[in-house]
Design a protein around this motif. Structure first.
Motif, mmCIF file in Angstrom:
data_model
loop_
_atom_site.group_PDB
_atom_site.id
_atom_site.type_symbol
_atom_site.label_atom_id
_atom_site.label_comp_id
_atom_site.label_asym_id
_atom_site.label_seq_id
_atom_site.Cartn_x
_atom_site.Cartn_y
_atom_site.Cartn_z
ATOM 1 N N ARG A 295 0.837 -1.208 0.000
ATOM 2 C CA ARG A 295 0.000 0.000 0.000
ATOM 3 C C ARG A 295 0.872 1.258 0.000
ATOM 4 N N LYS A 296 1.961 1.222 0.770
ATOM 5 C CA LYS A 296 2.870 2.370 0.822
ATOM 6 C C LYS A 296 3.531 2.603 -0.535
ATOM 7 N N ILE A 297 3.938 1.513 -1.184
ATOM 8 C CA ILE A 297 4.567 1.626 -2.506
ATOM 9 C C ILE A 297 3.593 2.235 -3.509
ATOM 10 N N ALA A 298 2.332 1.784 -3.468
ATOM 11 C CA ALA A 298 1.316 2.322 -4.381
ATOM 12 C C ALA A 298 1.101 3.809 -4.143
ATOM 13 N N GLN A 299 1.108 4.198 -2.869
ATOM 14 C CA GLN A 299 0.931 5.616 -2.534
ATOM 15 C C GLN A 299 2.101 6.452 -3.065
ATOM 16 N N LEU A 300 3.322 5.942 -2.884
ATOM 17 C CA LEU A 300 4.503 6.656 -3.383
ATOM 18 C C LEU A 300 4.480 6.769 -4.903
ATOM 19 N N GLU A 301 4.015 5.714 -5.568
ATOM 20 C CA GLU A 301 3.924 5.742 -7.029
ATOM 21 C C GLU A 301 2.915 6.786 -7.487
ATOM 22 N N ARG A 302 1.785 6.886 -6.765
ATOM 23 C CA ARG A 302 0.781 7.891 -7.115
ATOM 24 C C ARG A 302 1.317 9.298 -6.923
ATOM 25 N N GLU A 303 2.045 9.514 -5.810
ATOM 26 C CA GLU A 303 2.622 10.826 -5.549
ATOM 27 C C GLU A 303 3.668 11.182 -6.607
#
Length: 228
Positions: free
Chosen positions: A200-208
């Motif tokens: 979930r953290k990786i997905a959030q960083l990718e979105r940012e």
């Protein structure tokens, strides 16, 4: 008296022939069709299109017009250079309405990218695509890499527009774990495993990262236009 919201092909053609034959003035036609205070200008716009392209200009098409980014920018620059007025450009390039052109001009002046428009109606009609979790993630990442081009991505992978829109929305809101099961339910943070939290953290960083990339591109384009 309220204005009619639309006019038939027959009404438009008759209005043009009545006007061109001198049988009726633009004001008379506007009153008969209950067109409101701007009706006279609308009638004259119909007439100019009729003269330039014939009666076929009023016939509804199976799909909307395709406009490339280059075409939109060329027309807008022609207006900004004072070469032609919006009404003249609408007639010259057979653009559906003056409102369409004004919207392009406003977007250009506000440094908003004039993206290509290709209707791709087939992406609304295809059957729901059956995919694995990994395939959904691949499609979503491609879509985001293309600037969130849902329509183009749906056409490329053969999935339905609404289906891909839901995937992207869930991914952006909750991360890739929201796509694991078909119900799209995402576990609460305190119920996630360490692996799920990391994903979930990786997905959030990718979105940012993607958001920063898009903002950078917009600023870069704005700076380039300032130098023109």
């Amino acid at each position: 008296m309220s204005r009619k919201s639309s006019y038939t092909v027959e009404e438009k053609i008759k209005a043009c022939t009545d006007y061109l034959s001198g049988f009726k003035s633009a004001i008379q036609i506007a009153i008969e069709l209950n067109m409101g205070k701007h009706g006279r200008g609308v009638v004259r716009g119909w007439v100019k299109k009729y003269e330039a392209y014939g009666a076929s200009v009023f016939i509804n098409k199976a799909r909307n017009n395709y406009y490339s980014q280059e075409f939109k920018e060329r027309v807008v620059k022609e207006y900004l250079n004072g070469t032609n007025s919006p009404n003249e450009l609408v007639i010259k390039y057979n653009i559906p309405s003056r409102t369409t052109l004004i919207r392009w001009i406003k977007m250009y002046n506000n440094h908003i990218e004039l993206k290509e428009y290709d209707p791709k109606p087939e992406v609304y009609m295809v059957d729901t695509l059956k995919t694995t979790f990994e395939e959904r993630i691949e499609i979503i990442k491609y879509c985001l890499a293309q600037g969130r081009d849902i329509k183009g991505t749906a056409a490329k992978y053969g999935c339905k527009y609404a289906q891909l829109y839901q995937w992207v929305r869930k991914y952006e809101a909750e991360g890739q774990t929201a796509l694991i099961d078909k119900r799209g339910k995402c576990k609460q943070e305190d119920k996630l495993s360490d692996l799920e939290k990391a994903e979930r953290k990786i997905a959030q960083l990718e979105r940012e990262k993607e958001e920063y990339r898009k903002k950078y591109e917009l600023l870069k384009k704005a700076e380039e236009r300032e130098r023109w």
